[in-house]
Scaffold this active site. Structure first.
Site, short mmCIF file in Angstrom:
data_model
loop_
_atom_site.label_atom_id
_atom_site.label_comp_id
_atom_site.label_asym_id
_atom_site.label_seq_id
_atom_site.Cartn_x
_atom_site.Cartn_y
_atom_site.Cartn_z
N VAL A 158 0.82 -1.21 0.00
CA VAL A 158 0.00 0.00 0.00
C VAL A 158 0.86 1.26 0.00
O VAL A 158 0.65 2.17 -0.80
CB VAL A 158 -0.97 -0.01 1.22
CG1 VAL A 158 -1.60 1.35 1.44
CG2 VAL A 158 -2.05 -1.06 0.99
N LYS A 202 -6.39 -3.25 -4.93
CA LYS A 202 -6.22 -4.69 -4.94
C LYS A 202 -4.82 -5.01 -5.43
O LYS A 202 -4.41 -4.45 -6.45
CB LYS A 202 -7.22 -5.37 -5.88
CG LYS A 202 -8.66 -5.05 -5.60
CD LYS A 202 -9.60 -5.74 -6.59
CE LYS A 202 -9.55 -5.19 -8.00
NZ LYS A 202 -9.90 -3.78 -8.16
N GLU A 203 -4.12 -5.90 -4.75
CA GLU A 203 -2.82 -6.31 -5.27
C GLU A 203 -3.02 -6.91 -6.66
O GLU A 203 -4.01 -7.59 -6.91
CB GLU A 203 -2.18 -7.34 -4.34
CG GLU A 203 -1.68 -6.70 -3.07
CD GLU A 203 -1.18 -7.70 -2.04
OE1 GLU A 203 -0.80 -8.81 -2.41
OE2 GLU A 203 -1.18 -7.34 -0.85
N LYS A 260 -14.03 0.46 5.72
CA LYS A 260 -13.05 -0.45 5.13
C LYS A 260 -13.33 -1.90 5.54
O LYS A 260 -13.32 -2.82 4.70
CB LYS A 260 -11.63 -0.03 5.57
CG LYS A 260 -10.53 -0.98 5.18
CD LYS A 260 -10.35 -1.07 3.67
CE LYS A 260 -9.39 -2.20 3.34
NZ LYS A 260 -9.30 -2.43 1.90
N ASN A 301 -14.55 -5.09 3.05
CA ASN A 301 -13.86 -6.39 2.97
C ASN A 301 -14.75 -7.53 3.44
O ASN A 301 -14.76 -8.62 2.87
CB ASN A 301 -12.56 -6.35 3.78
CG ASN A 301 -11.43 -5.75 2.97
OD1 ASN A 301 -11.62 -5.35 1.82
ND2 ASN A 301 -10.25 -5.66 3.56
N PHE A 310 -16.61 -11.40 -7.71
CA PHE A 310 -16.41 -12.05 -6.41
C PHE A 310 -17.40 -13.19 -6.19
O PHE A 310 -17.84 -13.44 -5.08
CB PHE A 310 -16.49 -11.02 -5.26
CG PHE A 310 -15.19 -10.36 -5.02
CD1 PHE A 310 -14.74 -9.37 -5.89
CD2 PHE A 310 -14.36 -10.73 -3.98
CE1 PHE A 310 -13.51 -8.79 -5.72
CE2 PHE A 310 -13.13 -10.15 -3.80
CZ PHE A 310 -12.71 -9.18 -4.68
N GLY A 334 -14.13 -21.59 -5.26
CA GLY A 334 -12.71 -21.93 -5.26
C GLY A 334 -12.26 -22.37 -3.88
O GLY A 334 -13.06 -22.85 -3.06
N CYS A 379 -5.36 -9.36 3.60
CA CYS A 379 -6.45 -8.49 4.08
C CYS A 379 -7.66 -9.25 4.58
O CYS A 379 -7.98 -9.17 5.77
CB CYS A 379 -6.84 -7.52 2.98
SG CYS A 379 -5.54 -6.33 2.63
N LYS A 393 -3.56 -14.97 -4.90
CA LYS A 393 -4.37 -14.73 -6.10
C LYS A 393 -3.39 -14.42 -7.23
O LYS A 393 -2.20 -14.19 -6.98
CB LYS A 393 -5.37 -13.60 -5.88
CG LYS A 393 -4.73 -12.24 -5.66
CD LYS A 393 -5.79 -11.17 -5.63
CE LYS A 393 -5.17 -9.80 -5.48
NZ LYS A 393 -6.16 -8.74 -5.47
N1 NAD Z 1 -1.96 -5.24 0.67
C1 NAD Z 1 -3.16 -4.84 0.29
O1 NAD Z 1 -3.70 -5.26 -0.73
C2 NAD Z 1 -3.90 -3.83 1.12
C3 NAD Z 1 -5.02 -3.17 0.56
C4 NAD Z 1 -5.69 -2.22 1.34
C5 NAD Z 1 -5.29 -1.98 2.64
N2 NAD Z 1 -4.20 -2.64 3.16
C6 NAD Z 1 -3.77 -2.30 4.52
O2 NAD Z 1 -2.64 -1.44 4.41
C7 NAD Z 1 -1.73 -1.71 5.49
C8 NAD Z 1 -0.36 -2.03 4.92
O3 NAD Z 1 -0.48 -3.25 4.20
P1 NAD Z 1 0.69 -3.75 3.23
O4 NAD Z 1 0.18 -4.96 2.54
O5 NAD Z 1 1.20 -2.60 2.44
O6 NAD Z 1 1.80 -4.17 4.32
P2 NAD Z 1 3.33 -4.57 4.04
O7 NAD Z 1 3.66 -5.53 5.11
O8 NAD Z 1 3.51 -4.96 2.62
O9 NAD Z 1 4.12 -3.21 4.27
C9 NAD Z 1 4.27 -2.58 5.49
C10 NAD Z 1 5.63 -1.87 5.50
O10 NAD Z 1 5.73 -1.08 6.68
C11 NAD Z 1 7.08 -1.12 7.12
N3 NAD Z 1 7.13 -0.72 8.53
C12 NAD Z 1 6.78 -1.40 9.64
N4 NAD Z 1 6.97 -0.65 10.74
C13 NAD Z 1 7.44 0.54 10.32
C14 NAD Z 1 7.81 1.75 10.96
N5 NAD Z 1 7.73 1.87 12.30
N6 NAD Z 1 8.24 2.77 10.22
C15 NAD Z 1 8.33 2.67 8.87
N7 NAD Z 1 7.99 1.55 8.19
C16 NAD Z 1 7.55 0.50 8.90
C17 NAD Z 1 7.50 -2.56 6.86
O11 NAD Z 1 8.91 -2.69 6.81
C18 NAD Z 1 6.82 -2.81 5.51
O12 NAD Z 1 7.70 -2.49 4.45
C19 NAD Z 1 -2.37 -2.81 6.31
O13 NAD Z 1 -3.13 -2.22 7.36
C20 NAD Z 1 -3.30 -3.49 5.33
O14 NAD Z 1 -4.39 -4.13 5.96
C21 NAD Z 1 -3.50 -3.54 2.41
#
Ligand code: NAD
Length: 443
Positions: free
Chosen positions: A11, A157-158, A210, A214, A255, A259, A266, A327
């Site tokens: 994100v 979405k990833e 949010k 989901n 959706f 599967g 998430c 996915k």
């Molecule tokens: N991945 C998705 O598809 C998605 C979609 C929507 C929302 N989200 C939400 O977004 C948030 C992040 O998800 P993500 O998948 O990007 O996580 P991620 O694990 O890919 O990335 C998180 C990053 O934060 C860094 N980090 C941790 N502590 C830190 C700090 N104190 N200072 C600076 N950096 C720090 C980590 O090193 C990591 O690189 C979550 O709450 C998730 O639920 C994710």
């Protein structure tokens, strides 16, 4: 605008790159030094289509910077996005330690008015906690800088993250101050040229939106899986039933694919967190708990079919696995159904020959050095000498394979398809034993 994005994950990195693309000056902060060094060299630590170009271009044009040093990033930015992880805690709730640590660090280093934006998915009440933590830090410093906390959940979405961010269906902003709402409208203006709405609401509603989004999508997946399970007992064709209901505009066909159930970083944790929130308020969320239970069962039912076919003995059997990521179009294996399937097959004595276009490195790390698991450079290589093929992720390249070649490589032409990619009649004609989700099975 000058922005800081804390967290350079799926994100944070996309948010940073897209805001930079729109002309903002963005500093992306991550505690992971190796990640920051790689980004500075133009190496993207995750697989996300198109992201590399965005990051490289904006880095070269001096609109996007990477650092491990939070203090200067906070000081030179007006708006600070918190985009760190919120994984599942042991009791199912969201672990907010990383979010609150960032809030504490912001409070330690801010030197004037700031807008702090929750981009991470966080439960209701987190903005208030962030506010409290920052206030504590400011008081400890004897400072009284003003700040606002905004909830701006992310719906990307990833696999299609850039497109989702650049052309969002909507932007949700929770904030209590009209001037901050205006600031957020200005920031998101360039992304909303084609009339998608920016929906301004109170912070608590934005935080809950949010989870509600989901939870609805996860429930839709479990719903169609439950219907598929009823199909397998009645002989109804799940593909036809899906078409029959999905064409109703009130239902929609997205959706609605049967599967192995939902996985990823998430849905599973967000469902658990919402269940935890509701329960802690004295409300048992029956629909959410049922959707979770169906999801868990989905993998077990699939594995039962495999076990039954091999008459409970997979000792020495070679099983090819196509698809490891949760996915297609991502290298993310967090809560991927493939991991559960592989672990169970290994327990039953099988040897695994796995292939995934992007997720083999992560899976290798996750599984450790297991001699019973090997990784194949191509989908066909994974089939060599295999007693069966198990499909866990619907990557496009698995959709139209050369079935004759597959048969010639495999020891047994048996496919367990966890994503319903093929036509069962065609598979029968080709001479495969083909098992898919929702299929009527002999008692
Ligand atoms: N991945 C998705 O598809 C998605 C979609 C929507 C929302 N989200 C939400 O977004 C948030 C992040 O998800 P993500 O998948 O990007 O996580 P991620 O694990 O890919 O990335 C998180 C990053 O934060 C860094 N980090 C941790 N502590 C830190 C700090 N104190 N200072 C600076 N950096 C720090 C980590 O090193 C990591 O690189 C979550 O709450 C998730 O639920 C994710």
């Amino acid at each position: 605008m000058k922005l800081a994005i804390i967290g350079a994950g799926y994100v944070g990195l996309v948010t940073a790159a897209c805001f930079a693309e729109m002309g903002n000056e963005v500093i992306c902060v991550d505690t992971d030094q190796a990640k920051v060094e790689a980004l500075e060299l133009g190496r993207i630590p995750i697989y996300e289509p198109g992201l590399e170009d965005y990051v490289k271009r904006n880095f070269q044009d001096n609109r996007l910077f990477f650092t491990t040093d939070l203090a200067p990033a906070v000081q030179r930015s007006l708006v600070i996005f918190i985009a760190v992880g919120t994984p599942q805690d042991q009791d199912g709730s969201a672990d907010l330690s990383m979010v609150l640590q960032v809030a504490r660090d912001i409070g330690r280093h801010m030197d004037g008015y700031k807008v702090i934006v929750e981009k991470s998915t966080v439960p209701v009440g987190t903005a208030a906690q962030v506010r409290r933590v920052i206030t504590e830090e400011l008081e400890a410093r004897g400072e009284a800088f003003e700040f606002d906390v905004v909830s701006n959940p992310e719906f990307l979405k990833e696999g299609t993250a850039l497109d989702d961010f650049m052309k969002p269906d909507r932007i949700v902003v929770g904030c209590e101050d009209v001037r901050v709402a205006e600031l957020m409208k200005e920031l998101y203006g360039p992304f909303l040229r084609t009339h998608q709405p920016i929906i301004i609401m109170d912070v608590v509603s934005a935080e809950l939106t949010k989870y509600a989004a989901n939870a609805f999508l996860a429930t839709k997946i479990s719903f169609i899986n439950e219907i598929a399970n009823i199909c397998s007992m009645t002989g109804a064709n799940i593909k036809m039933v899906r078409q029959g209901i999905g064409s109703d505009r009130r239902i929609g066909n997205l959706f609605l694919f049967p599967g192995l159930g939902y996985g990823g970083s998430c849905f599973p944790k967000d469902m658990q967190a919402l269940i935890h929130t509701a329960r802690s308020l004295g409300y048992p969320p029956r629909i959410l708990e049922a959707a979770e239970a169906v999801n868990q069962d989905q993998r077990r039912i699939f594995l039962e079919v495999i076990r039954h076919y091999f008459m409970n003995d997979l000792t020495g059997k070679v099983v090819a696995v196509w698809g490891l990521s949760f996915k297609p179009q991502t290298d993310d294996i967090r809560e991927a159904p493939a991991l559960t399937v592989i672990s169970r097959l290994l327990e039953l004595g099988a040897r695994i020959q796995a292939h995934d276009p992007e997720a083999m490195t992560a899976t290798r790390q996750y599984l450790g050095n297991n001699p019973a698991v090997s990784f194949a450079a191509s989908a066909y290589e994974a089939l060599e000498g295999a007693d069966a093929l198990v499909i866990c992720t619907e990557w496009t390249k698995f959709r139209e394979p050369d079935f004759e070649r597959m048969k010639s490589l495999m020891k047994g032409p048996v496919i367990f398809d966890g994503r319903n990619l093929y036509n069962p009649d065609k598979m029968a004609k080709l001479g495969f034993a083909y098992f898919h989700i929702g299929q009527k099975l002999d008692p």
